[in-house]
Scaffold this motif. Structure first.
Motif, PDB file in Angstrom:
ATOM      1  N   TYR A  28       0.811  -1.224   0.000  1.00 52.16           N
ATOM      2  CA  TYR A  28       0.000   0.000   0.000  1.00 52.16           C
ATOM      3  C   TYR A  28       0.847   1.278   0.000  1.00 52.16           C
ATOM      4  O   TYR A  28       0.303   2.380   0.039  1.00 52.16           O
ATOM      5  N   THR A  29       2.178   1.155  -0.069  1.00 50.81           N
ATOM      6  CA  THR A  29       3.030   2.346  -0.126  1.00 50.81           C
ATOM      7  C   THR A  29       2.721   3.144  -1.394  1.00 50.81           C
ATOM      8  O   THR A  29       2.802   2.623  -2.502  1.00 50.81           O
ATOM      9  N   GLY A  30       2.342   4.393  -1.223  1.00 53.34           N
ATOM     10  CA  GLY A  30       1.987   5.261  -2.345  1.00 53.34           C
ATOM     11  C   GLY A  30       0.580   5.068  -2.865  1.00 53.34           C
ATOM     12  O   GLY A  30       0.137   5.809  -3.749  1.00 53.34           O
ATOM     13  N   LYS A  31      -0.137   4.081  -2.336  1.00 54.51           N
ATOM     14  CA  LYS A  31      -1.507   3.798  -2.772  1.00 54.51           C
ATOM     15  C   LYS A  31      -2.501   4.562  -1.892  1.00 54.51           C
ATOM     16  O   LYS A  31      -2.275   4.779  -0.705  1.00 54.51           O
ATOM     17  N   GLY A  32      -3.624   4.928  -2.476  1.00 52.35           N
ATOM     18  CA  GLY A  32      -4.648   5.638  -1.730  1.00 52.35           C
ATOM     19  C   GLY A  32      -5.534   4.699  -0.928  1.00 52.35           C
ATOM     20  O   GLY A  32      -5.841   3.597  -1.372  1.00 52.35           O
ATOM     21  N   PHE A  33      -5.917   5.131   0.254  1.00 57.54           N
ATOM     22  CA  PHE A  33      -6.909   4.412   1.049  1.00 57.54           C
ATOM     23  C   PHE A  33      -7.677   5.437   1.887  1.00 57.54           C
ATOM     24  O   PHE A  33      -7.240   6.575   2.068  1.00 57.54           O
ATOM     25  N   VAL A  34      -8.801   5.026   2.398  1.00 60.00           N
ATOM     26  CA  VAL A  34      -9.722   5.959   3.044  1.00 60.00           C
ATOM     27  C   VAL A  34      -9.630   5.864   4.560  1.00 60.00           C
ATOM     28  O   VAL A  34      -9.560   4.773   5.129  1.00 60.00           O
ATOM     29  N   THR A  35      -9.636   7.021   5.208  1.00 58.98           N
ATOM     30  CA  THR A  35      -9.751   7.097   6.652  1.00 58.98           C
ATOM     31  C   THR A  35     -10.794   8.147   6.994  1.00 58.98           C
ATOM     32  O   THR A  35     -11.359   8.788   6.103  1.00 58.98           O
ATOM     33  N   LEU A  36     -11.076   8.305   8.273  1.00 64.02           N
ATOM     34  CA  LEU A  36     -12.070   9.281   8.728  1.00 64.02           C
ATOM     35  C   LEU A  36     -11.345  10.527   9.210  1.00 64.02           C
ATOM     36  O   LEU A  36     -10.451  10.447  10.065  1.00 64.02           O
ATOM     37  N   ALA A  37     -11.713  11.687   8.672  1.00 65.46           N
ATOM     38  CA  ALA A  37     -11.085  12.947   9.053  1.00 65.46           C
ATOM     39  C   ALA A  37     -12.161  14.017   9.203  1.00 65.46           C
ATOM     40  O   ALA A  37     -12.908  14.293   8.252  1.00 65.46           O
ATOM     41  N   ASN A  38     -12.260  14.571  10.392  1.00 62.05           N
ATOM     42  CA  ASN A  38     -13.262  15.603  10.685  1.00 62.05           C
ATOM     43  C   ASN A  38     -14.674  15.158  10.313  1.00 62.05           C
ATOM     44  O   ASN A  38     -15.474  15.932   9.790  1.00 62.05           O
ATOM     45  N   GLY A  39     -14.942  13.896  10.559  1.00 54.98           N
ATOM     46  CA  GLY A  39     -16.279  13.371  10.346  1.00 54.98           C
ATOM     47  C   GLY A  39     -16.591  12.941   8.930  1.00 54.98           C
ATOM     48  O   GLY A  39     -17.697  12.481   8.646  1.00 54.98           O
TER      49      GLY A  39
END
Length: 302
Positions: A112-123
């Motif tokens: 996953y280095t350099g790959k996009g993934f989703v996290t939660l930020a400010n809701g």
């Protein structure tokens, strides 16, 4: 496996990021409990798809019996009642250069280095990129360590378990700055498309990394910062930090599987089904199991 007739199977053969559930399904077929040390986000979060089959077979399948999500969830479960609202989790691991490391772990990181993934930020869901968001943090007794984005099961599991969370960020880092910077630079080549995937280079990069062990130490660290509101509506912060010396860091991700296997063998876990490793080992159990090692921890609140 049917010929062996095991009672408990511990699956440690990663990387888990691209694996299916063949081992877990084989355990269901032969009536064996299953534990893995997976850190693959989709793998751990998806183990519950086998829940009905595991219950029908009368076995327990537990995925992610490792630092994430076992240790991390144990800390959140321990501290969450000190908040009226838990809004943010910010935490990470910095590894020792001389740590015992293998090809599977290296391949997992590079996947996953350099790959996009989703996290939660400010809701809101936010796409971030593996090994980017470069920054430093000072660990007690270790000094400053570089950190970057790391993709872990918690990013899927925790927002569902703790719905009041608005932000969750998990980071990882390498002890030697120039090694960390090298991987950070390569992450940009992946992100802009000049390199498709770093995982095929895992064996070569692992071999190269050992050349610099003489520059490093056997000391690694973990931190977690929990932020929210106290019972009076004021901002509250709890910091937990764990430092492992003498090369004892790898015992931390291994410990949950040992503790869970003992519980299953002694019938202290009687439930069945398939679940991520959350709420099975508590903070005190975990840390007590580490007390004879060169591992220390501190916590503070403000």
């Amino acid at each position: 496996m049917h010929k062996l007739k095991p009672n408990i199977v511990i699956h440690t053969s990663g990387p888990f990021q691209a694996q299916g559930y063949e081992v877990a399904q084989a355990c269901i077929s032969c009536g064996a409990h299953y534990i893995d040390l997976a850190d693959g986000r989709e793998f751990v979060a998806g183990i519950d798809q086998l829940d009905d089959k595991a219950k029908a077979a009368g076995v327990m399948l537990i995925s992610g019996a490792s630092s994430v999500p076992c240790l991390t969830s144990a800390l959140v479960e321990h501290y969450k009642d000190e908040f009226s609202v838990l809004e943010e989790l910010n935490y990470g691991i910095t590894t020792a250069q001389k740590t015992a490391r293998g090809l599977a772990t290296t391949a997992a990181i590079l996947s996953y280095t350099g790959k996009g993934f989703v996290t939660l930020a400010n809701g809101q869901p936010k796409t971030i990129f593996g090994w980017q968001s470069l920054h430093v943090r000072k660990y007690t007794g270790l000094g400053w360590r570089l950190l970057g984005n790391c993709n872990v099961p918690d990013l899927d599991l925790f927002p569902k378990r703790y719905p009041q969370l608005k932000t969750i960020r998990f980071y990882a880092g390498l002890e030697l700055p120039f090694v960390h910077f090298t991987l950070w630079g390569l992450s940009w080549l992946v992100r802009i498309g000049l390199i498709k995937n770093l995982q095929p280079a895992a064996a070569k990069m692992l071999k190269l990394s050992f050349m610099f062990d003489f520059l490093g130490t056997e000391n690694s660290g973990f931190h977690m910062t929990l932020i929210g509101k106290d019972n009076k509506g004021k901002t509250k912060t709890i910091n937990f930090e764990l430092i492992a010396r003498s090369g004892d860091g790898p015992y931390i991700p291994c410990m949950p599987a040992i503790l869970i296997a003992k519980k299953l063998a002694n019938e202290k876990i009687t439930s069945t089904g398939a679940t991520a490793c959350i709420g099975i080992i508590d903070k005190n159990e975990y840390l007590t199991a580490l007390k004879d090692l060169d591992i220390s921890w501190i916590q503070s609140a403000s």
